[in-house]
Scaffold this motif. Structure first.
Motif, short mmCIF file in Angstrom:
data_model
loop_
_atom_site.label_atom_id
_atom_site.label_comp_id
_atom_site.label_asym_id
_atom_site.label_seq_id
_atom_site.Cartn_x
_atom_site.Cartn_y
_atom_site.Cartn_z
N GLY A 163 34.44 33.33 33.89
CA GLY A 163 35.74 33.14 33.26
C GLY A 163 36.64 32.28 34.11
N ASN A 164 37.91 32.31 33.79
CA ASN A 164 38.88 31.49 34.49
C ASN A 164 39.84 32.34 35.30
OD1 ASN A 164 37.63 29.37 33.29
ND2 ASN A 164 39.43 28.59 32.25
N SER A 165 40.42 31.71 36.29
CA SER A 165 41.41 32.33 37.15
C SER A 165 42.70 32.55 36.35
CB SER A 165 41.66 31.40 38.34
OG SER A 165 42.50 32.01 39.27
N LYS A 225 43.34 25.01 42.38
CA LYS A 225 43.77 25.52 41.07
C LYS A 225 44.95 24.72 40.53
CE LYS A 225 44.40 30.01 40.67
NZ LYS A 225 45.03 31.36 40.59
N LEU A 226 45.94 24.46 41.39
CA LEU A 226 47.12 23.73 40.93
C LEU A 226 46.80 22.26 40.64
CD1 LEU A 226 49.83 25.40 43.15
CD2 LEU A 226 49.58 25.59 40.66
N LEU A 227 45.88 21.67 41.38
CA LEU A 227 45.45 20.30 41.06
C LEU A 227 44.76 20.26 39.70
CD1 LEU A 227 44.20 19.07 44.55
CD2 LEU A 227 46.19 18.22 43.27
N VAL A 273 43.20 26.97 33.85
CA VAL A 273 42.05 26.14 33.50
C VAL A 273 40.99 26.18 34.59
CG1 VAL A 273 43.43 24.58 32.07
CG2 VAL A 273 43.05 24.02 34.48
N PHE A 274 41.33 26.74 35.75
CA PHE A 274 40.45 26.75 36.91
C PHE A 274 39.47 27.91 36.84
CE2 PHE A 274 39.73 27.09 41.60
CZ PHE A 274 39.27 25.79 41.80
#
Length: 167
Positions: free
Chosen positions: A66-68, A97-99, A57-58
């Motif tokens: 786009g997204n990672s 990213k994980l948050l 979603v990051f």
């Protein structure tokens, strides 16, 4: 009794699995790939659908669009999806990213490997570590350290065979 997984038991399960993963004489990218393979195997053994390089979603940093992507993602029927990143270095972008993944309802796990120290990320991101050491530019799990080299020389002095006594 509430048996919902806040991520702690899942992270512990992954940590226990990765404790059995060993490698020797690998480059950084080879060691990371070995861990990603092991994580995918762990997820498969749980009966989950496993995705490598799954969409995150990051967003990507500008000027990219786009997204990672995540190193590994797992879809499971009994709980929220799992988002897993694997890094040797301490990267703020990985934490961000994980948050974002956790805010989207996913269980976020950061697998850090190397010599440490490993600074814990903010909750709700769970940290799983795998110790490794670097020798001559190659990575080895700490348990794969070779035995120390011993001298090939024979000791000097008088060597005599001791008699064995009958018992």
């Amino acid at each position: 009794m509430d048996t919902a997984d806040d991520g702690t038991s899942t992270a512990r399960s992954l940590a226990a699995y990765l404790a059995g993963v060993t490698f020797a004489d690998l480059t950084e990218s080879q060691a990371t790939a070995r861990l990603v393979d092991a994580i995918a195997a762990w997820g498969g053994e749980q009966g989950w659908r496993v995705y490598r390089r799954a969409p995150s979603v990051f967003p990507l940093p500008p000027p990219l669009r786009g997204n990672s992507v995540l190193d590994v993602a797992c879809a499971r029927a009994g709980g929220p999806p799992i988002a897993i990143e694997v890094d040797r270095s301490d990267r703020q972008r990985t934490v961000d990213k994980l948050l974002a993944e956790a805010a989207a309802g996913r269980l976020a796990i950061w697998v850090r490997w190397g010599a440490g120290p490993f600074t814990p990320p903010p909750m709700p991101v769970h940290l799983v570590t795998r110790e490794a050491v670097r020798r001559s530019g190659r990575w080895h799990t700490a348990t794969d350290m070779p035995p120390p080299q011993h001298s090939d020389r024979l000791p000097s002095g008088n060597i005599a065979e001791l008699p064995l006594e009958d018992a």
